[in-house]
Design a protein around this motif. Structure first.
Motif, PDB file in Angstrom:
ATOM      1  N   UNK A   1      25.641 -23.009 -23.672  1.00 51.24           N
ATOM      2  CA  UNK A   1      26.573 -21.887 -23.619  1.00 51.24           C
ATOM      3  C   UNK A   1      27.033 -21.608 -22.196  1.00 51.24           C
ATOM      4  N   UNK A   2      26.132 -21.730 -21.232  1.00 48.92           N
ATOM      5  CA  UNK A   2      26.511 -21.519 -19.832  1.00 48.92           C
ATOM      6  C   UNK A   2      27.507 -22.583 -19.380  1.00 48.92           C
ATOM      7  N   UNK A   3      27.275 -23.813 -19.779  1.00 48.43           N
ATOM      8  CA  UNK A   3      28.207 -24.896 -19.428  1.00 48.43           C
ATOM      9  C   UNK A   3      29.571 -24.633 -20.064  1.00 48.43           C
ATOM     10  N   UNK A   4      29.570 -24.229 -21.317  1.00 46.13           N
ATOM     11  CA  UNK A   4      30.820 -23.932 -22.009  1.00 46.13           C
ATOM     12  C   UNK A   4      31.546 -22.764 -21.339  1.00 46.13           C
TER      13      UNK A   4
ATOM     14  N   UNK B   1      35.906 -20.830 -17.693  1.00 46.41           N
ATOM     15  CA  UNK B   1      36.309 -20.234 -16.418  1.00 46.41           C
ATOM     16  C   UNK B   1      37.140 -21.214 -15.592  1.00 46.41           C
ATOM     17  N   UNK B   2      36.735 -22.476 -15.587  1.00 45.85           N
ATOM     18  CA  UNK B   2      37.480 -23.498 -14.865  1.00 45.85           C
ATOM     19  C   UNK B   2      38.884 -23.655 -15.448  1.00 45.85           C
ATOM     20  N   UNK B   3      38.977 -23.724 -16.760  1.00 48.25           N
ATOM     21  CA  UNK B   3      40.283 -23.841 -17.413  1.00 48.25           C
ATOM     22  C   UNK B   3      41.158 -22.626 -17.115  1.00 48.25           C
ATOM     23  N   UNK B   4      40.555 -21.451 -17.137  1.00 43.04           N
ATOM     24  CA  UNK B   4      41.288 -20.225 -16.850  1.00 43.04           C
ATOM     25  C   UNK B   4      41.802 -20.223 -15.413  1.00 43.04           C
ATOM     26  N   UNK B   5      40.956 -20.612 -14.466  1.00 41.57           N
ATOM     27  CA  UNK B   5      41.378 -20.660 -13.065  1.00 41.57           C
ATOM     28  C   UNK B   5      42.481 -21.687 -12.858  1.00 41.57           C
ATOM     29  N   UNK B   6      42.373 -22.820 -13.520  1.00 44.76           N
ATOM     30  CA  UNK B   6      43.398 -23.861 -13.406  1.00 44.76           C
ATOM     31  C   UNK B   6      44.739 -23.340 -13.932  1.00 44.76           C
ATOM     32  N   UNK B   7      44.709 -22.674 -15.085  1.00 42.97           N
ATOM     33  CA  UNK B   7      45.940 -22.122 -15.659  1.00 42.97           C
ATOM     34  C   UNK B   7      46.528 -21.053 -14.743  1.00 42.97           C
ATOM     35  N   UNK B   8      45.672 -20.226 -14.133  1.00 41.44           N
ATOM     36  CA  UNK B   8      46.138 -19.182 -13.228  1.00 41.44           C
ATOM     37  C   UNK B   8      46.809 -19.797 -11.998  1.00 41.44           C
TER      38      UNK B   8
END
Length: 66
Positions: free
Chosen positions: A17-20, A25-32
């Motif tokens: 769950x932590x990895x997911x 978070x990584x995907x969100x930052x990339x999109x931002x």
């Protein structure tokens, strides 16, 4: 022994769950960041367009006054 297995399975599930969560978070930052880059590009193009309009207005005003 079953208690240890349950604990280890729980730890494994928490780690997954932590990895997911970090992947989200990584995907969100990339999109931002992509949004910010796209926004900066649009603002730059708008500034160029405004400059062209302003330059044309100045030229037309000079021509009108001559």
């Amino acid at each position: 022994m079953p208690v240890l297995l349950r604990k280890e399975r729980g730890d494994y599930a928490m780690a997954k769950l932590k990895i997911q969560d970090e992947q989200y978070n990584l995907d969100n930052n990339r999109a931002y960041l992509e949004y910010k880059i796209r926004n900066a590009s649009v603002e730059y193009q708008n500034a160029l367009t405004q400059l062209e309009i302003f330059t044309k207005t100045v030229e037309d005003t000079k021509r009108l006054l001559d």
